[in-house]
Design a protein around this motif. Structure first.
Motif: not given
Length: 353
Positions: A88, A92, A199-204, A206-208, A225
């Motif tokens: 991830l 970046r 985009r997938e990295s930022e989504r993951l 943010a979820e973390k 959560h």
């Protein structure tokens, strides 16, 4: 799901492992997601103080061992991350290489383009002789140093070059020597990983972050959560770093605790409300006050310049605060604790020399 402020407080304290459930450095960093780094060490650097708030008197060498020997953690962009998040982070890094959205990104790109020969020299020296400290590299840069004041603190171009290459994933921090970063080629330090789209990295990520904080403030609502645990929280007392994620979002801290917190080190002394480097005091799931400790490493004295109680703070909390001050002193290696007279009446019997 939307929750009340009382529920949000319990959820957040438990999600952030401030309920006494933290067991070791590695699992704590993995749960929190990252540790923010900063050179300010009035008490201790924040990456250590955040862990102390959760683990108590842990061995600081354990964090260094996980970073530089076992490589289960990595340092990137002034944060410490679990190694499993490297895919991830690499997304970046690619974003930094392509980024032109912000002025500073364009300036970094211009700097690297203008200093292509300097970049080749740095990478060649690291390949031949690395790991190296920045002072072991020559400044062969071109251009005006002053224009980088918005991008870097200081103006030494070797540091600027290393930082730029670090952000882009070409060099890595591979150690610390008396607080100074040790550099090497990223290819020699980071393991091979899968490639994750940005985009997938930022989504993951943010979820973390959401999972680690437990509750987020969104359009005036407190949203928990799905994995949030709203269990009981005891009366454990600890102090929080100004960089602690529990209070990092000041708006959220006010919404949950009605606790207005600002770091006043950049405020003129005469205008400070509390002090230079003040730590929130957490008791259970409530922020009950603030404390201004400072460790004098030369005299090995932990000086408490002030303690401040929030309205309605329990008188019985004073005993717990005094105990935590002693524990902090022990962890820092202080041989003496010195209190000022700035102690609230409600805790005066418990705090003092």
């Amino acid at each position: 799901m939307e929750v009340s402020a009382a529920e949000a407080r319990r959820i957040t304290v438990r999600a952030q492992l401030l309920d006494g459930s933290a067991t070791d450095v590695l699992s704590t960093v993995r749960r929190l997601g990252f540790l923010q780094m900063d050179p300010i060490a009035v008490v201790a650097p924040p990456q250590y103080l955040v862990l102390w708030s959760r683990l108590g008197n842990f061995d600081r060498a354990e964090l260094d061992r996980l970073l530089w020997e076992e490589r289960k953690l990595i340092e990137w962009n002034a944060f410490i991350w679990p190694i499993e998040d490297l895919p991830l982070i690499r997304a970046r890094m690619r974003g930094y290489r392509r980024g032109t959205k912000y002025n500073w990104q364009r300036r970094v790109s211009e700097f690297l383009k203008e200093n292509a020969r300097f970049k080749r020299y740095v990478l060649r020296e690291l390949e031949r002789s690395g790991p190296l400290l920045s002072r072991e590299l020559e400044d062969r840069s071109r251009g005006d140093e002053d224009r980088w004041s918005e991008v870097w603190w200081g103006n030494r171009n070797v540091t600027q070059m290393l930082d730029a290459l670090h952000w882009r994933g070409e060099v890595a921090v591979v150690g610390r020597q008396n607080g100074q970063r040790v550099w090497d080629l990223a290819a020699r330090w980071y393991p091979e990983t899968e490639s994750v789209p940005i985009r997938e990295s930022e989504r993951l990520l943010a979820e973390k972050r959401f999972r680690a904080i437990g509750v987020k403030l969104e359009k005036g609502r407190l949203l928990a959560h799905p994995e949030a645990d709203d269990g009981p929280v005891g009366n454990r007392v600890t102090f929080l770093s100004p960089f602690d994620r529990l209070v990092h979002n000041r708006e959220r801290a006010e919404a949950l605790w009605d606790f207005r917190y600002r770091l006043e080190m950049y405020v003129p002394k005469a205008k400070r409300e509390y002090g230079y480097y003040v730590l929130p005091i957490l008791r259970g799931d409530r922020l009950i006050g603030r404390i201004e400790p400072a460790y004098d490493r030369k005299t090995q004295v932990l000086r408490v310049h002030g303690v401040f109680a929030e309205p309605g703070a329990s008188k019985g909390a004073g005993v717990g605060i005094a105990r935590v001050v002693r524990r902090l002193a022990s962890w820092l290696g202080a041989e003496e604790i010195s209190y000022s007279r700035r102690v609230p009446p409600v805790w005066r019997d418990s705090l003092g020399n």
